[in-house]
Motif scaffolding. Structure first.
Motif, PDB file in Angstrom:
ATOM      1  N   GLY A  50       0.726  -1.433  -0.061  1.00  0.00           N
ATOM      2  CA  GLY A  50      -0.077  -0.025   0.165  1.00  0.00           C
ATOM      3  C   GLY A  50       0.795   1.205   0.130  1.00  0.00           C
ATOM      4  N   ASP A  85      -0.206  11.433   2.425  1.00  0.00           N
ATOM      5  CA  ASP A  85      -0.914  10.129   1.861  1.00  0.00           C
ATOM      6  C   ASP A  85      -0.548   8.808   2.673  1.00  0.00           C
ATOM      7  OD1 ASP A  85      -2.027  11.791  -0.066  1.00  0.00           O
ATOM      8  OD2 ASP A  85      -0.713  10.986  -1.691  1.00  0.00           O
ATOM      9  N   LEU A 136      -3.219   6.858   5.037  1.00  0.00           N
ATOM     10  CA  LEU A 136      -3.325   5.389   4.805  1.00  0.00           C
ATOM     11  C   LEU A 136      -3.180   4.617   6.232  1.00  0.00           C
ATOM     12  CD1 LEU A 136      -3.711   2.998   2.897  1.00  0.00           C
ATOM     13  CD2 LEU A 136      -1.117   2.912   2.711  1.00  0.00           C
TER      14      LEU A 136
END
Length: 181
Positions: free
Chosen positions: A130, A139, A143
């Motif tokens: 990921g 980001d 996440l």
């Protein structure tokens, strides 16, 4: 610092780095390390030129040493995204706990060294599909906050960045009950 003293210091640092990298390469076929190409923020008491020189020299020597020794010894060097590696609890892989200085205060009361926690998180980051190498910090943080929220049910306040994470519950009845340790 005079030129002789500076040269001697640079040689000592390079020698120390070479010994450390060779010890690691002797034990592993694949070496995971943080990408050292980004600039680090300046300390408030250092002049910007001093910070630039330190960032460029120490990180450059470290990156060159890792690359050259791993190539000579035939081991793979894998770079990972450095975002939040010292802010994650390595036992859970979640944003649980808080870093303050050189210490990481886990949610269960355990207080290890923050750099040791980061060193444990770097190999795990290597296999995290990921998080890409050049994924922006915000980001990555969003996440990880979402993973924490999914695993625990909620994340500590302040993890929502620019609306990327889900909003916190609006009423008290929606807030899950948690135990204080």
């Amino acid at each position: 610092m005079g030129p002789r003293r500076r040269t001697r210091h640079h040689q000592q640092v390079r020698n120390h780095l070479c010994q450390a990298v060779q010890a690691v390469v002797d034990k592993r076929d694949t070496i995971a390390c943080e990408d050292l190409s980004a600039l680090m923020p300046s300390a408030p008491y250092r002049h910007r030129d001093t910070t630039r020189r330190l960032n460029g020299w120490v990180k450059g020597v470290m990156a060159d040493t890792l690359t050259s020794i791993s190539q000579r010894r035939g081991s793979a060097l894998a770079l990972v995204n450095p975002a939040c590696t010292s802010q994650i609890d390595s036992r859970t892989g979640l944003l649980q706990g808080r870093r303050r200085g050189d210490r990481f205060y886990c949610s269960d009361g355990f207080v290890p060294d923050a750099d040791t926690k980061a060193a444990c998180n770097i190999p795990a980051r290597l296999y995290d599909d990921g998080i890409a190498l050049y994924m922006p910090y915000r980001d990555v943080r969003a996440l990880l906050a979402e993973r924490t929220r999914t695993a625990v049910g909620t994340a500590r306040p302040g993890l929502e960045l620019r609306g990327l994470a889900t909003p916190s519950p609006s009423t008290e009845s929606e807030v899950p009950r948690t135990h204080k340790v």
